[in-house]
Design a protein around this motif. Structure first.
Motif, mmCIF file in Angstrom:
data_model
loop_
_atom_site.group_PDB
_atom_site.id
_atom_site.type_symbol
_atom_site.label_atom_id
_atom_site.label_comp_id
_atom_site.label_asym_id
_atom_site.label_seq_id
_atom_site.Cartn_x
_atom_site.Cartn_y
_atom_site.Cartn_z
ATOM 1 N N ALA A 47 0.533 1.096 7.483
ATOM 2 C CA ALA A 47 0.536 -0.082 6.610
ATOM 3 C C ALA A 47 0.753 -1.359 7.415
ATOM 4 O O ALA A 47 0.182 -2.412 7.107
ATOM 5 C CB ALA A 47 1.609 0.061 5.535
ATOM 6 N N ASP A 132 1.279 -1.174 -0.088
ATOM 7 C CA ASP A 132 0.473 -0.502 0.931
ATOM 8 C C ASP A 132 1.212 0.679 1.549
ATOM 9 O O ASP A 132 0.614 1.717 1.842
ATOM 10 C CB ASP A 132 0.084 -1.502 2.027
ATOM 11 C CG ASP A 132 -1.346 -2.000 1.872
ATOM 12 O OD1 ASP A 132 -2.020 -1.546 0.928
ATOM 13 O OD2 ASP A 132 -1.776 -2.833 2.687
ATOM 14 N N ARG A 135 0.779 3.406 -0.793
ATOM 15 C CA ARG A 135 -0.598 3.907 -0.775
ATOM 16 C C ARG A 135 -0.771 4.927 0.352
ATOM 17 O O ARG A 135 -1.369 5.990 0.161
ATOM 18 C CB ARG A 135 -1.585 2.750 -0.575
ATOM 19 C CG ARG A 135 -1.843 1.916 -1.809
ATOM 20 C CD ARG A 135 -3.027 0.975 -1.620
ATOM 21 N NE ARG A 135 -3.146 0.088 -2.773
ATOM 22 C CZ ARG A 135 -2.585 -1.109 -2.856
ATOM 23 N NH1 ARG A 135 -1.873 -1.579 -1.836
ATOM 24 N NH2 ARG A 135 -2.718 -1.839 -3.943
ATOM 25 N N PRO A 142 -4.568 1.802 3.239
ATOM 26 C CA PRO A 142 -3.925 0.534 2.865
ATOM 27 C C PRO A 142 -4.963 -0.565 2.664
ATOM 28 O O PRO A 142 -6.014 -0.563 3.317
ATOM 29 C CB PRO A 142 -3.027 0.233 4.070
ATOM 30 C CG PRO A 142 -3.692 0.925 5.221
ATOM 31 C CD PRO A 142 -4.321 2.175 4.653
#
Length: 1002
Positions: A47, A132, A135, A142
């Motif tokens: 990220a 992110d 994610r 990301p």
């Protein structure tokens, strides 16, 4: 160093670098499950590569990418959000030169804190990076935030014609602190957090108006309202500090609506762009900034005057699913704000998971924490004024005896073993005999290894052996799973597999059914319950309150039925309330006339046995003959039935005596039906309307019908909550509604189910927690509080319907239809039944091959219980949709409207032909009244179900036909053919059977 990513330090950031205390922005995410540190480290790396702005270090007056991802620090224990005094939250844990880091607090709940220095980021930038990180933890890519713009460059792009002048702040130190004075000097930060149910439009304006009135001089107030500048360019993704504040002044007595208009106008004019730090600040050395800050702090503390009443920020709306993973489900998210010397308290708001999170931040001092709680009270009242307005009777606290259900029943057996426990077609059965039969079942189950944690299914009618089987399962320490013999084999097999039931007690006549390929062993219920005459008394397993008592399956919106798990503590609480509410005692003879798989039956299965009363078994299918025999010959003193059954009783020509109570549950009870029953049973008989979903253990509110008080309404109220049960009414934004307004009913308290078996997603959706931590069940029922303080049922907020007291999710019926090889798409809707109360199911299908309605009906009946089979099946060329993309149920053709275009509904779709036979004419007249359709629309091939008649309407029709056309002996003959009528409910067939039974002198 890492990449070439860098950006110049802005005046705002330079000033913050000179402050004598850290300015950190922190998001706290709490949840269920676990986040492994090594997984978080990996996610941070990916990220942060996509958002290099989180790896910055200062080099002179530049921020440059260090290439080093933020560190993860694992704390020693859980984070207590009630105190928020963990030392790690006060200081930077890792390298002080870094600008982002993550703290992991293990425990229950587990917590992760993502934090960044306010010198390089703001709340919006931190949120982009945090999302992110999750994610990546979910295995996704990301989105990244690569823009190198600082706020100065960003604003210059927004205002190509030049930035507006910076306004002077006249009388800057002119406002008292809402949290009282604090001594001068640097000290730790204090946070206090509060969660308010629901999301609240105009929250900033409401809070500003409330705080000004409560704390401002003469009710006036000034607030700094930070605004995310990204709103001017929604496509930009940057972790930089891109927020500026605007000034919001509130006049004395100003309503929040006016404050809201003022705020909207300021945002429309972009006034936040003007309130910037003077660029000349960049020429000032950091030590000098620090000295000036300390002087301002001393002056503010000494005078208890600040530049505003507070900073007031709304950070936006967050979906908790964005901060969850496969192994970690976020349940709460809130912020911990920063503060600085000489600044007023900060109030941060954010919406997360359908709630509003509020955090108050300021410097600590004597009494500050208590005053922060008082301020939060003011904020909560401003947002949710209905939260604490409890209506009378909302909670009746009662200590329930610790003895379990089976302990109480065993005590009755020992006290009066020869007392009658059961009556019915099998004769009278004493407590001694029934208990002996239950012990025999328990012995055999224990021999097979059944005990605590086991689920034992039961496939039986309402018989003595069935009651012994249920009691025996509980005595063995296991939970029982009642199955309805009328349900198709495939559905029952699916339920057995889903519940992981390894044994099933089976009534003899159902032993040959093909549903035991799931690994579930069938056991002969009748033989077991009669075995071992000389066996000793079974040593009952002592049930704990959290032990599972039973599992009952209900219709599922996902297309699969779901098992509701009820624990002993919930069942015991319900039964003690029911004994008191319904006046069940040793003289009570309570009917058992509903399927054992219908949780309404639990009142009869256990209630009388706890107090020495008796159960009246009604094993036959319910029709007007069985009801007449019940009322005239069974000796029942109390009935337990559905409103549809009560409506059918009202059509009988009987005068029941000795009945002291009628418990009605499962559907909405109409005043008309209750009033007719009251007159039939007499004034001394209590007609009790009980309400409660399976997930709240049988019933949790009740109302005794009063024709004088209830006569003006259409439906009988559902009453007040039972023992240790709470009721909450929330609107579509999850806010508490004002008294008298309609809201969705959320139930809490002792009777809530453990949850759905093996359905974590549906558990999270339906069994939720209010802001104060109260676990509640979201019913989907719309309810309002009457002026009397009682609850009135209004309707549903979804497609779920009740059919003969059973919950039906139309989506489950549609999924069953789509399993037919010719069906591409199916939609099932509920519509009002022609000529009667309640609703019926109608199916609309898109098919790629010709398929007659009869075939669809047979297909559905093989998969679903009878009450879930639609009344009509229509093949349509296309489905109508609303502008939002949903099927428009109102635009679907009505299968019974005479002016609709022809649709394929089955045998009765053609034009009616004249009827000459007098018996058929007489039956047609009955159909016309029951279905409320013109007699001229009927011909001999008319199908009762396809004309809108459900099972209860069919029974009403047969009762009328019997009364008008047949003698008593003929009535018995006619009703003995009930199964033939159900299989082929055409006018011609019903008339022929009536003729065979003696109608018309035949």
């Amino acid at each position: 160093m890492g990449s070439t990513y860098q950006r110049a330090i802005t005046p705002d950031e330079w000033m913050y670098l000179g402050l004598p205390m850290a300015q950190d922005i922190q998001y706290v995410i709490q949840g269920e499950g676990d986040l492994r540190p090594e997984d978080v480290v990996t996610a941070l790396g990916r990220a942060s590569e996509a958002s290099p702005g989180v790896r910055l270090v200062r080099r002179g007056k530049l921020w440059v990418d260090s290439g080093i991802s933020p560190a993860v620090h694992v704390m020693d224990g859980p984070l207590d959000r009630r105190r928020l005094d963990a030392p790690a939250l006060q200081t930077w844990v890792g390298d002080p030169q870094t600008t982002f880091e993550v703290l992991l607090f293990p425990g229950d709940p587990a917590s992760v804190v993502l934090r960044g220095r306010h010198t390089v980021t703001d709340a919006g930038g931190l949120a982009l990076w945090a999302a992110d990180v999750f994610r990546v933890l979910r295995g996704q890519e990301p989105l990244g935030a690569v823009s190198p713009l600082n706020s100065t460059a960003f604003l210059e792009g927004v205002c190509p014609d030049g930035l507006p002048p910076i306004p002077p702040l006249a009388g800057a130190l002119n406002w008292p602190s809402p949290l009282g004075p604090v001594p001068a000097g640097i000290r730790k930060v204090v946070w206090r957090n509060r969660t308010v149910d629901g999301t609240h439009p105009a929250a900033t304006a409401k809070v500003a108006a409330a705080l000004a009135a409560a704390y401002g001089p003469e009710g006036r107030g000034r607030f700094f309202v930070p605004v995310d500048l990204r709103r001017h360019d929604p496509d930009i993704r940057s972790t930089a500090w891109l927020s500026q504040a605007l000034i919001l002044d509130v006049d004395s007595g100003e309503e929040w609506e006016h404050v809201h208009r003022t705020l909207l106008a300021a945002l429309a004019e972009g006034k936040e762009i003007a309130l910037r730090t003077d660029p000349s600040m960049m020429r000032m050395p950091l030590p000098l900034i620090r000295l000036i800050s300390k002087a301002v702090a001393r002056t503010a503390a000494r005078s208890d005057r600040y530049c505003a009443l507070g900073f007031l920020t709304h950070l936006g709306t967050f979906d908790l699913a964005d901060f969850s993973t496969d192994g970690f489900r976020a349940t709460a998210m809130y912020t911990l704000g920063g503060t600085g010397p000489g600044t007023p308290p900060a109030v941060d708001l954010m919406d997360a998971g359908g709630r509003t999170e509020i955090t108050v931040t300021w410097l600590d001092g004597p009494g500050v924490a208590d005053r922060a709680e008082a301020l939060l009270d003011t904020v909560e009242e401003a947002l949710s004024p209905s939260r604490n307005r409890r209506w009378e009777g909302n909670l009746t606290t009662r200590t329930v005896p610790a003895q379990g259900v089976m302990e109480l029943i065993r005590a009755q057996e020992r006290q009066e073993p020869d007392r009658v426990a059961l009556t019915g077609p099998e004769g009278e059965v004493t407590y001694r005999e029934l208990s002996r039969r239950a012990d025999a079942v328990a012995h055999e189950l224990r021999r097979r290894g059944v005990g605590r944690g086991s689920v034992v299914a039961l496939l039986a009618d309402r018989t003595v052996a069935a009651i012994a089987g249920i009691w025996g399962v509980l005595r063995a320490g296991a939970a029982f799973l009642p199955l309805d013999p009328l349900h198709p084999d495939r559905r029952l097999a699916d339920v057995l597999t889903d519940a992981e039931a390894r044994h099933c007690l089976v009534q003899q006549e159902y032993g040959g059914r093909g549903l035991f390929a799931s690994g579930c062993e069938p056991l002969p219920l009748d033989d077991l319950s009669r075995a071992a005459q000389d066996q000793p008394e079974f040593p009952d397993a002592k049930a704990r309150p959290d032990d599972l008592a039973y599992v009952i399956y209900t219709s599922g919106s996902t297309g699969r039925p779901k098992g509701v798990q009820i624990e002993h503590g919930s069942l015991l609480n319900y039964l003690h309330w029911a004994l008191d509410m319904f006046h069940i005692d040793a003289e009570t003879r309570l009917t058992l006339m509903t399927s054992l798989s219908f949780d309404v039956s639990m009142t009869s299965v256990f209630g009388p046995g706890m107090v020495g009363g008796s159960i009246v078994l009604v094993p036959d299918r319910i029709n007007h003959l069985t009801l007449r025999r019940l009322l005239e010959h069974s000796g029942a003193t109390m009935l337990n039935l559905t409103p549809s059954h009560l409506d059918l009783i009202g059509q009988l020509d009987v005068q029941p005596v000795g009945c002291t109570g009628v418990i009605v549950t499962g559907e909405q009870l109409r005043v008309e039906v209750a009033a007719r029953a009251q007159r039939m049973f007499g004034e001394k008989c209590r007609i009790i309307n009980q309400y409660g979903p399976t997930e709240a253990t049988v019933g949790c509110t009740a109302h005794v019908f009063d024709e004088t008080g209830d006569g003006e309404a259409t439906a009988v109220p559902i009453g007040r909550p039972g023992y240790n049960t709470t009721v909450h009414l929330l609107d579509e934004r999850h806010r508490f509604v004002a008294p008298g307004e309609t809201g969705e009913l959320y139930l809490g308290g002792a009777q809530l189910a453990r949850g759905y078996l093996g359905r974590p997603g549906q558990n999270a959706e339906r069994f939720v927690r209010l802001a104060d931590g109260t676990r509640v069940y979201r019913t989907g029922d719309l309810v309002r509080v009457l002026p009397s303080g009682e609850l009135s049922y209004v309707g549903r907020n979804d497609d779920q319907v009740k059919v003969r007291g059973n919950r039906v999710e139309p989506a489950e019926v549609a999924r069953a239809l789509e399993r037919h090889p010719a069906v591409d798409r199916a939609v099932v809707v509920a519509r009002a039944r022609p000529g009667g109360s309640g609703k019926m199911l109608y199916a609309y299908v898109l098919a790629h091959a010709d398929v007659p309605p009869e075939e669809l009906e047979v297909h559905t009946a093989r998969l679903l219980p009878p009450y879930m089979v639609p009344a009509a099946f229509l093949t349509v060329a296309e489905l109508p949709y609303t502008v939002s993309g949903k099927v428009d149920a109102h635009a679907l053709p009505d299968p019974f409207a005479t002016d609709d275009a022809p649709v394929d509904t089955g045998p009765s779709a053609g034009p009616a032909t004249a009827i000459s036979d007098p018996v058929t004419q007489a039956v047609a007249m009955v159909w016309s009244r029951v279905l409320d359709i013109p007699k001229e629309q009927l011909d001999e091939q008319a199908d009762f179900h396809r004309l809108g008649g459900d099972s209860l309407a069919l029974l009403s029709m047969l009762a009328e036909a019997s009364r008008e056309l047949l003698s008593q002996g003929g009535e018995e003959t006619f009703m003995a053919n009930l199964h033939k009528i159900i299989d082929k409910p055409t006018l011609e067939h019903v008339a022929a059977l009536a003729r065979e039974a003696g109608a018309g002198g035949g």
